[in-house]
Design an enzyme around this catalytic site. Structure first.
Site, short mmCIF file in Angstrom:
data_model
loop_
_atom_site.label_atom_id
_atom_site.label_comp_id
_atom_site.label_asym_id
_atom_site.label_seq_id
_atom_site.Cartn_x
_atom_site.Cartn_y
_atom_site.Cartn_z
N LYS A 1 -48.92 -39.49 -28.48
CA LYS A 1 -48.56 -38.66 -29.63
C LYS A 1 -48.20 -37.24 -29.19
O LYS A 1 -47.17 -36.71 -29.57
CB LYS A 1 -49.72 -38.60 -30.63
CG LYS A 1 -50.08 -39.95 -31.24
CD LYS A 1 -51.12 -39.80 -32.36
CE LYS A 1 -52.46 -39.25 -31.88
NZ LYS A 1 -53.24 -40.19 -31.04
N ARG B 1 -56.33 -39.54 -40.44
CA ARG B 1 -57.03 -40.49 -39.59
C ARG B 1 -57.93 -41.41 -40.38
O ARG B 1 -58.54 -42.30 -39.80
CB ARG B 1 -57.89 -39.70 -38.62
CG ARG B 1 -57.43 -39.69 -37.17
CD ARG B 1 -58.47 -38.89 -36.41
NE ARG B 1 -58.39 -39.00 -35.00
CZ ARG B 1 -57.64 -38.22 -34.22
NH1 ARG B 1 -56.85 -37.32 -34.75
NH2 ARG B 1 -57.68 -38.37 -32.92
N ARG C 1 -55.79 -38.33 -17.63
CA ARG C 1 -55.17 -37.24 -18.37
C ARG C 1 -55.73 -35.87 -17.97
O ARG C 1 -56.92 -35.69 -17.83
CB ARG C 1 -55.38 -37.44 -19.87
CG ARG C 1 -54.89 -36.26 -20.70
CD ARG C 1 -54.50 -36.63 -22.10
NE ARG C 1 -55.66 -36.84 -22.96
CZ ARG C 1 -55.54 -37.16 -24.25
NH1 ARG C 1 -54.36 -37.36 -24.78
NH2 ARG C 1 -56.62 -37.34 -24.97
N ARG D 1 -60.17 -32.83 -20.67
CA ARG D 1 -60.82 -32.62 -21.95
C ARG D 1 -62.24 -33.18 -21.93
O ARG D 1 -62.46 -34.24 -21.36
CB ARG D 1 -60.01 -33.31 -23.06
CG ARG D 1 -59.10 -32.38 -23.80
CD ARG D 1 -58.12 -33.11 -24.68
NE ARG D 1 -58.75 -34.01 -25.64
CZ ARG D 1 -58.07 -34.71 -26.55
NH1 ARG D 1 -56.76 -34.61 -26.60
NH2 ARG D 1 -58.68 -35.52 -27.37
N ARG E 1 -64.10 -43.02 -29.80
CA ARG E 1 -62.80 -42.69 -30.40
C ARG E 1 -62.00 -43.96 -30.70
O ARG E 1 -61.34 -44.06 -31.74
CB ARG E 1 -62.01 -41.76 -29.48
CG ARG E 1 -62.50 -40.31 -29.55
CD ARG E 1 -62.23 -39.55 -28.28
NE ARG E 1 -60.81 -39.34 -28.02
CZ ARG E 1 -60.31 -39.03 -26.83
NH1 ARG E 1 -61.11 -38.91 -25.78
NH2 ARG E 1 -59.03 -38.86 -26.69
P1 ADP Z 1 -56.86 -38.10 -29.50
O1 ADP Z 1 -56.52 -37.96 -28.06
O2 ADP Z 1 -58.13 -38.87 -29.68
O3 ADP Z 1 -55.74 -38.59 -30.34
P2 ADP Z 1 -56.88 -35.47 -30.89
O4 ADP Z 1 -56.53 -34.34 -30.02
O5 ADP Z 1 -55.91 -35.88 -31.93
O6 ADP Z 1 -57.30 -36.65 -29.93
O7 ADP Z 1 -58.27 -35.15 -31.63
C1 ADP Z 1 -59.42 -34.81 -30.90
C2 ADP Z 1 -60.65 -34.87 -31.78
O8 ADP Z 1 -60.53 -33.95 -32.87
C3 ADP Z 1 -60.91 -36.22 -32.46
O9 ADP Z 1 -61.57 -37.14 -31.61
C4 ADP Z 1 -61.76 -35.78 -33.66
O10 ADP Z 1 -63.08 -35.50 -33.26
C5 ADP Z 1 -61.11 -34.47 -34.07
N1 ADP Z 1 -60.04 -34.71 -35.06
C6 ADP Z 1 -58.72 -34.50 -34.87
N2 ADP Z 1 -58.01 -34.86 -35.97
C7 ADP Z 1 -58.91 -35.31 -36.87
C8 ADP Z 1 -58.82 -35.84 -38.18
N3 ADP Z 1 -57.64 -36.00 -38.80
N4 ADP Z 1 -59.97 -36.21 -38.80
C9 ADP Z 1 -61.16 -36.07 -38.21
N5 ADP Z 1 -61.32 -35.60 -36.97
C10 ADP Z 1 -60.22 -35.21 -36.30
#
Ligand code: ADP
Ligand code: ZN
Length: 217
Positions: free
Chosen positions: A14, A89, A128, A161, A172
């Protein structure tokens, strides 16, 4: 109008695809993950509230996340389109987005989903490395930076991260299948869903996504 949601499991690509879509179509990339990470880095009240939740791989509450997105989507730079990444999400988040989209006359017009098998996701997330300064993403196995450990875009030192560890990734992925995957049906029913194979490779995927976005401009 390109009011886009970019969807897919963690590691599907993404962030990588959001980076060129943002430039190519001149629409703001809104990543809730990036917004939360910025809040954590700045030590703000929001950052402190979400830090432990995020590091262990859990989801932040719908209430907090939706409020953040509503504020962001209401800004003037989203009038000519936007690219949501990592939001919604959960079904309640998708319902909230539908409601706010109507309220601010900026409804979602397209959902781009990138799918990818678990074993590949696990491999990618393990390798990553990200730039804490500009958010660019690299991989020690497949998308190496030009100079080891250094961001190609801005020269900052790359980091891993905190939630890119095995235990957090397991949570996750569980959350993805339980809470996020049902959104695909939600958007299919609304005739907004376009599905892409995340195994295609970055450049090929770029070509097919470009074709679709050009047709929706
Ligand atoms: P990923 O690599 O898992 O897609 P993101 O960078 O999108 O990671 O998000 C990292 C973290 O931020 C998620 O694991 C969650 O804890 C929080 N987060 C991000 N977007 C949302 C959302 N829409 N709802 C709830 N938590 C979120
Ligand atoms: Zn950088």
């Amino acid at each position: 109008m390109l009011n886009i949601i970019l969807m897919g499991p963690p590691g599907a690509g993404k962030g990588t695809h959001a980076t060129w879509i943002e430039k190519q179509y001149q629409i703001p990339h809104i990543s809730t993950g990036d917004m939360f990470r910025e809040a954590m880095a700045s030590g703000s009240e929001l950052g402190n509230k979400v830090k432990d939740i995020i590091n262990r791989g859990d989801l932040v509450s719908d209430e907090l996340t939706c409020a953040l997105v509503k504020e962001r989507l209401s800004k003037p730079d989203c009038a000519a389109g936007y690219l949501l990444d990592g939001f919604p999400r959960t079904i309640p988040q998708a319902e909230a987005l539908e409601k706010m989209g109507k309220e601010i006359s900026r409804p979602v017009t397209l959902v781009v989903n990138i799918s990818c098998p678990d074993e590949e996701l696990i491999k990618r997330i393990g390798g990553r490395r990200v730039c804490p300064k500009c958010g660019a993403s690299f991989n020690v196995n497949s998308m190496k930076p030009k100079v080891e450990g250094i961001c190609d875009e801005c020269g900052a030192e790359l980091i891993q991260r905190k939630d890119d560890n095995e235990a957090s990734l397991r949570i996750r992925l569980e959350n993805y299948y339980k809470s996020t995957q049902p959104l695909l049906d939600f958007y299919k029913e609304r005739d907004l869903l376009a599905d892409f194979d995340g195994m295609l490779g970055k450049e090929k995927l770029k070509v097919v996504i470009t074709e679709l976005l050009d047709s929706k401009k």
